[in-house]
Every structure is written in C-alpha cells, then in structure tokens.
Write a protein that holds these residues in place. Structure first.
Motif, PDB file in Angstrom:
ATOM      1  N   ARG A  59      91.883  53.024  45.634  1.00  0.00           N
ATOM      2  CA  ARG A  59      91.762  53.323  43.976  1.00  0.00           C
ATOM      3  C   ARG A  59      90.684  52.577  43.410  1.00  0.00           C
ATOM      4  O   ARG A  59      90.610  51.327  43.317  1.00  0.00           O
ATOM      5  N   LYS A  60      90.062  53.508  42.654  1.00  0.00           N
ATOM      6  CA  LYS A  60      88.750  52.970  41.898  1.00  0.00           C
ATOM      7  C   LYS A  60      89.446  51.953  40.867  1.00  0.00           C
ATOM      8  O   LYS A  60      90.450  52.159  40.115  1.00  0.00           O
ATOM      9  N   GLY A  61      89.048  50.637  40.744  1.00  0.00           N
ATOM     10  CA  GLY A  61      89.315  49.433  39.869  1.00  0.00           C
ATOM     11  C   GLY A  61      90.381  48.909  40.157  1.00  0.00           C
ATOM     12  O   GLY A  61      90.985  47.891  39.419  1.00  0.00           O
ATOM     13  N   TYR A 110      91.589  46.759  45.918  1.00  0.00           N
ATOM     14  CA  TYR A 110      90.662  47.690  46.527  1.00  0.00           C
ATOM     15  C   TYR A 110      90.065  47.127  47.855  1.00  0.00           C
ATOM     16  O   TYR A 110      89.528  46.082  47.814  1.00  0.00           O
ATOM     17  N   THR A 150      82.098  53.472  49.089  1.00  0.00           N
ATOM     18  CA  THR A 150      82.316  52.889  47.821  1.00  0.00           C
ATOM     19  C   THR A 150      80.935  53.118  47.258  1.00  0.00           C
ATOM     20  O   THR A 150      81.147  53.736  45.561  1.00  0.00           O
ATOM     21  N   SER A 164      80.971  57.152  46.266  1.00  0.00           N
ATOM     22  CA  SER A 164      82.120  57.647  45.865  1.00  0.00           C
ATOM     23  C   SER A 164      82.066  57.092  44.223  1.00  0.00           C
ATOM     24  O   SER A 164      82.987  57.529  43.295  1.00  0.00           O
ATOM     25  N   GLY A 208      82.552  54.208  43.383  1.00  0.00           N
ATOM     26  CA  GLY A 208      83.620  52.976  43.529  1.00  0.00           C
ATOM     27  C   GLY A 208      85.051  53.257  43.656  1.00  0.00           C
ATOM     28  O   GLY A 208      85.896  52.446  43.640  1.00  0.00           O
ATOM     29  N   GLY A 209      85.337  54.351  44.386  1.00  0.00           N
ATOM     30  CA  GLY A 209      86.590  54.759  44.939  1.00  0.00           C
ATOM     31  C   GLY A 209      87.011  56.037  44.674  1.00  0.00           C
ATOM     32  O   GLY A 209      86.258  56.835  44.092  1.00  0.00           O
TER      33      GLY A 209
END
Length: 184
Positions: free
Chosen positions: A89-91, A95, A177, A180, A182-183
C-alpha cells in the motif's frame, strides 16, 4: 466463538473459528460476514477459488491492480501451507513488510488479506487451498513480486521450491516500487 487476531500488518487478520468435534467428526462455520464487519470489512465476495498443490510448491507473490484489486479470505481444506502477505500500500508505514501464518486443515484457521497486499503461499504438506475474492480475476490487472526477493527475506520453509515460470519473472520489490510510483 470465533477468535480474530490482528497481525503485525494492519488489516491482515488471522481467524480461528470454533470447531465442534465428536465421535462423528467435526463441524465449523468457515465464513460469517458478521465476524468481519466489526473490523470494517464488508466486501461482497464475488469469486471462490480452489487449488491443489504438492508439498514444496511456492505460489506467489500475486496481486491485482485497481480497479480489480482483490481482498482475499484464504484457508486450506486439506494439508498445511505457509501463507504470506506483503504490504504494497502506497504510503503505508509497513510498506514492504511481510506477515506469514501457517494455515492448517487440522486447525481450520483462515487469513484475511486486504487489497493493497501481494499474496503467496508455500506448501508444507500436499494441500487443497481455497479462498474468497472481493473482485473477479482480471488477467490484464495481474501483478506480482519476485517470491525470493532478498529484500523481503521470506523463509518459505521449503528446501527445493517448485515455482511456475511466471512466478520467476516478477520484479523485485525495489523494481516494483520504482515502476509503480511507490506502491498500489
């Protein structure tokens, strides 16, 4: 009474239903939506999948991109697997971290994996694996992370893993990463 335990990864739940055993065998409820609602989970489950895998198989790490991202409720009907979720999940503060639980037909335990996670499992004993999905499989949205990525350092607990050709081609967590943004 069911016992639900929050894992070290927020949103990933291990579920241990109450099993009633007697001289005839056993009975248990393998799914009830009211177990999940207190945890904010209200999916309309749309697809059930089942597979058989021989001991030593590693499947994963798989996910689907939005809008076809899948939450999963997984269990084994026969055998034993090491089930693994990786937070993408981004952020997310977790992660790139993973959580592993042994799913065992003798225990009848389940694992809930929310959207935004890669999922995989290794087969510790020949196993029939079953799971509910919150979205339909959509081939063009399929993605994955390399199962043996050293950054993840997952101990799959198998000596000579049997891997599909496709699972050998997924990118590392670092490559995912970077490409994408960052997720998921």
């Amino acid at each position: 009474m069911v016992q639900i335990t929050e894992s070290a990864l927020p949103g990933v739940l291990e579920i241990q239903p109450k099993v009633f055993r007697d001289e005839r065998g056993y009975f248990f409820e393998s799914f009830r939506l009211d177990w999940l609602i207190p945890h904010g989970i209200t999916h309309d489950w749309v697809q059930d999948n089942q597979s058989f895998s021989q001991k030593g198989t590693v499947r994963g790490l798989h996910f689907q991109h939005a809008p076809y991202a899948q939450a999963k409720l997984v269990r084994v009907i026969q055998g034993k697997v090491l089930d693994v979720a990786v937070d993408l999940r981004k952020g997310s503060p977790s992660y790139g971290k993973s959580y592993a639980a042994v799913l065992d037909a003798d225990r009848n335990n389940l694992l809930y994996i929310p959207t935004g996670f890669a999922h995989g499992f290794s087969v510790l004993e020949d196993a029939i694996f079953a799971y509910k999905c919150s979205e339909y499989y959509h081939q063009a949205s399929e993605g994955g992370i390399k199962w043996d990525d050293p950054q993840l350092a997952i101990d799959w607990q198998v000596e000579h893993p049997i891997i599909s050709a496709k699972d050998e081609t997924w990118p590392s967590l670092k490559e995912f990463t970077e490409t994408s943004g960052g997720g998921l």
